[in-house]
Design a protein around this motif. Sequence first.
Motif, PDB file in Angstrom:
ATOM      1  N   GLU A 171       0.823  -1.195   0.000  1.00  2.34           N
ATOM      2  CA  GLU A 171       0.000   0.000   0.000  1.00  2.34           C
ATOM      3  C   GLU A 171       0.860   1.249   0.000  1.00  2.34           C
ATOM      4  N   ASP A 172       0.359   2.268  -0.656  1.00  2.58           N
ATOM      5  CA  ASP A 172       1.035   3.557  -0.664  1.00  2.58           C
ATOM      6  C   ASP A 172       0.327   4.449   0.343  1.00  2.58           C
ATOM      7  N   ASP A 173       0.986   4.705   1.446  1.00  2.00           N
ATOM      8  CA  ASP A 173       0.369   5.458   2.521  1.00  2.00           C
ATOM      9  C   ASP A 173       0.044   6.892   2.124  1.00  2.00           C
ATOM     10  N   ASP A 174       0.670   7.386   1.052  1.00  2.00           N
ATOM     11  CA  ASP A 174       0.477   8.775   0.667  1.00  2.00           C
ATOM     12  C   ASP A 174      -0.774   8.986  -0.182  1.00  2.00           C
ATOM     13  N   GLU A 175      -1.360   7.895  -0.674  1.00  3.34           N
ATOM     14  CA  GLU A 175      -2.505   8.015  -1.571  1.00  3.34           C
ATOM     15  C   GLU A 175      -3.806   7.893  -0.784  1.00  3.34           C
ATOM     16  N   ASP A 176      -4.364   9.018  -0.339  1.00  6.12           N
ATOM     17  CA  ASP A 176      -5.600   9.026   0.435  1.00  6.12           C
ATOM     18  C   ASP A 176      -6.778   9.571  -0.352  1.00  6.12           C
ATOM     19  N   ASP A 177      -6.553   9.984  -1.583  1.00  6.63           N
ATOM     20  CA  ASP A 177      -7.598  10.568  -2.403  1.00  6.63           C
ATOM     21  C   ASP A 177      -8.613   9.486  -2.796  1.00  6.63           C
ATOM     22  N   GLU A 178      -9.886   9.748  -2.539  1.00  2.00           N
ATOM     23  CA  GLU A 178     -10.926   8.758  -2.828  1.00  2.00           C
ATOM     24  C   GLU A 178     -11.046   8.490  -4.325  1.00  2.00           C
ATOM     25  N   ASP A 179     -10.856   9.521  -5.139  1.00  2.00           N
ATOM     26  CA  ASP A 179     -10.937   9.329  -6.587  1.00  2.00           C
ATOM     27  C   ASP A 179      -9.822   8.413  -7.073  1.00  2.00           C
ATOM     28  N   ILE A 180      -8.640   8.602  -6.497  1.00  2.60           N
ATOM     29  CA  ILE A 180      -7.513   7.744  -6.870  1.00  2.60           C
ATOM     30  C   ILE A 180      -7.785   6.306  -6.448  1.00  2.60           C
ATOM     31  N   GLN A 181      -8.290   6.128  -5.244  1.00  2.00           N
ATOM     32  CA  GLN A 181      -8.552   4.786  -4.740  1.00  2.00           C
ATOM     33  C   GLN A 181      -9.655   4.087  -5.527  1.00  2.00           C
ATOM     34  N   ALA A 182     -10.516   4.871  -6.178  1.00  2.00           N
ATOM     35  CA  ALA A 182     -11.585   4.290  -6.986  1.00  2.00           C
ATOM     36  C   ALA A 182     -11.113   3.906  -8.387  1.00  2.00           C
ATOM     37  N   ASP A 183      -9.937   4.373  -8.754  1.00  2.00           N
ATOM     38  CA  ASP A 183      -9.391   4.070 -10.072  1.00  2.00           C
ATOM     39  C   ASP A 183      -8.946   2.607 -10.109  1.00  2.00           C
ATOM     40  N   PRO A 184      -9.373   1.835 -11.121  1.00  2.00           N
ATOM     41  CA  PRO A 184      -8.959   0.424 -11.230  1.00  2.00           C
ATOM     42  C   PRO A 184      -7.438   0.255 -11.239  1.00  2.00           C
ATOM     43  N   ILE A 185      -6.732   1.251 -11.783  1.00  2.00           N
ATOM     44  CA  ILE A 185      -5.269   1.163 -11.813  1.00  2.00           C
ATOM     45  C   ILE A 185      -4.700   1.113 -10.397  1.00  2.00           C
ATOM     46  N   TYR A 186      -5.310   1.870  -9.484  1.00  2.61           N
ATOM     47  CA  TYR A 186      -4.832   1.918  -8.100  1.00  2.61           C
ATOM     48  C   TYR A 186      -4.902   0.533  -7.459  1.00  2.61           C
ATOM     49  N   ASN A 187      -5.945  -0.211  -7.778  1.00  2.00           N
ATOM     50  CA  ASN A 187      -6.151  -1.517  -7.157  1.00  2.00           C
ATOM     51  C   ASN A 187      -5.552  -2.661  -7.962  1.00  2.00           C
ATOM     52  N   GLN A 188      -4.893  -2.327  -9.031  1.00  2.00           N
ATOM     53  CA  GLN A 188      -4.283  -3.361  -9.873  1.00  2.00           C
ATOM     54  C   GLN A 188      -2.968  -3.837  -9.276  1.00  2.00           C
ATOM     55  N   ASP A 189      -2.713  -5.132  -9.365  1.00  6.04           N
ATOM     56  CA  ASP A 189      -1.441  -5.695  -8.922  1.00  6.04           C
ATOM     57  C   ASP A 189      -0.423  -5.465 -10.037  1.00  6.04           C
ATOM     58  N   LEU A 190       0.485  -4.541  -9.827  1.00  7.02           N
ATOM     59  CA  LEU A 190       1.418  -4.160 -10.886  1.00  7.02           C
ATOM     60  C   LEU A 190       2.365  -5.290 -11.241  1.00  7.02           C
ATOM     61  N   ASN A 191       2.848  -6.035 -10.237  1.00  9.65           N
ATOM     62  CA  ASN A 191       3.747  -7.151 -10.529  1.00  9.65           C
ATOM     63  C   ASN A 191       3.066  -8.171 -11.434  1.00  9.65           C
ATOM     64  N   GLU A 192       1.818  -8.481 -11.123  1.00  9.90           N
ATOM     65  CA  GLU A 192       1.079  -9.454 -11.918  1.00  9.90           C
ATOM     66  C   GLU A 192       0.815  -8.917 -13.320  1.00  9.90           C
ATOM     67  N   ALA A 193       0.439  -7.639 -13.403  1.00 10.14           N
ATOM     68  CA  ALA A 193       0.152  -7.041 -14.706  1.00 10.14           C
ATOM     69  C   ALA A 193       1.390  -7.010 -15.589  1.00 10.14           C
ATOM     70  N   LEU A 194       2.528  -6.616 -15.021  1.00  8.89           N
ATOM     71  CA  LEU A 194       3.760  -6.565 -15.800  1.00  8.89           C
ATOM     72  C   LEU A 194       4.237  -7.969 -16.162  1.00  8.89           C
ATOM     73  N   GLY A 195       4.049  -8.916 -15.242  1.00  6.72           N
ATOM     74  CA  GLY A 195       4.417 -10.291 -15.551  1.00  6.72           C
ATOM     75  C   GLY A 195       3.643 -10.808 -16.750  1.00  6.72           C
ATOM     76  N   SER A 196       2.339 -10.550 -16.769  1.00  4.69           N
ATOM     77  CA  SER A 196       1.504 -10.978 -17.898  1.00  4.69           C
ATOM     78  C   SER A 196       1.910 -10.259 -19.176  1.00  4.69           C
ATOM     79  N   PHE A 197       2.223  -8.982 -19.045  1.00  2.00           N
ATOM     80  CA  PHE A 197       2.638  -8.197 -20.206  1.00  2.00           C
ATOM     81  C   PHE A 197       3.902  -8.777 -20.833  1.00  2.00           C
ATOM     82  N   PHE A 198       4.911  -9.065 -20.015  1.00  2.00           N
ATOM     83  CA  PHE A 198       6.170  -9.582 -20.549  1.00  2.00           C
ATOM     84  C   PHE A 198       5.990 -10.961 -21.167  1.00  2.00           C
ATOM     85  N   LYS A 199       5.225 -11.807 -20.514  1.00  2.00           N
ATOM     86  CA  LYS A 199       5.000 -13.150 -21.063  1.00  2.00           C
ATOM     87  C   LYS A 199       4.322 -13.072 -22.423  1.00  2.00           C
ATOM     88  N   GLN A 200       3.330 -12.197 -22.548  1.00  2.00           N
ATOM     89  CA  GLN A 200       2.626 -12.044 -23.817  1.00  2.00           C
ATOM     90  C   GLN A 200       3.546 -11.468 -24.886  1.00  2.00           C
TER      91      GLN A 200
END
Length: 230
Positions: A171-200
């Motif tokens: 978690e990023d303790d500095d990100e308290d903005d509700e709009d940011i937290q509602a963004d799907p990117i905020y809740n995305q697992d970056l390691n998993e997303a990048l892993g899938s990207f590289f494999k593809q």
Amino acid sequence: LVIRHPAETVALLSSMEFGGRSGLEVVLSVWFKSYLDVQGYYNRKVSAVALTRLFTLNDARISSLVVPGDLIPNAANNGKIVTRSMSRTNPDQFTQIPASAKMIKLLLAEIEMDVESTFARSGGAGLSAVIDEDELDNDGGDDGWEDDGGDGLGDTDAFGYFDDLAGSDFEDDDEDDEDIQADPIYNQDLNEALGSFFKQAVQSDQSSFHASIVPLLTDREQTVLSKICS
């Protein structure tokens, strides 16, 4: 804008000109130069995901751009404290590579930093220690990208780091903005997303990955990529 409309963004920037350079070249140059300095985990996620969107376009307007790659060792400054005067006399020189290859280098650095941060928080040795050990074991050996009858990525698994860390975003303790937290990117697992990207990217040979990009990666970058894709 890049994440939601990557093709349209590239087309728009390519139609602009600033001082004899296309808007696409100007934006990517600034983006690449400042990429690793981006602060805030949400901002880093947005930047990383946006790069993956651009890369997967496989757009010739991107791959044809030549940008600075790796720093070329400067023998004149080796072992010295470099002053501003010395920097002007012997400025740093970089290899010149396609923008698509630069994206891959930055994204590999991103996922390595994420894994290192996770290990640092858990008190583990980290990916760097594993890579350094692998580099010592493979010193003078065959290149991990040689044809071994497999997928061209070498036999470098054995650790399963990226599978184990698929859900390890912290978690990023500095990100308290509700709009940011509602963004799907905020809740995305970056390691998993990048892993899938590289494999593809590797499996589908996007942007002539094996022929045009892999040869431009350092040994360390190839090792990280192998661990992601194994």
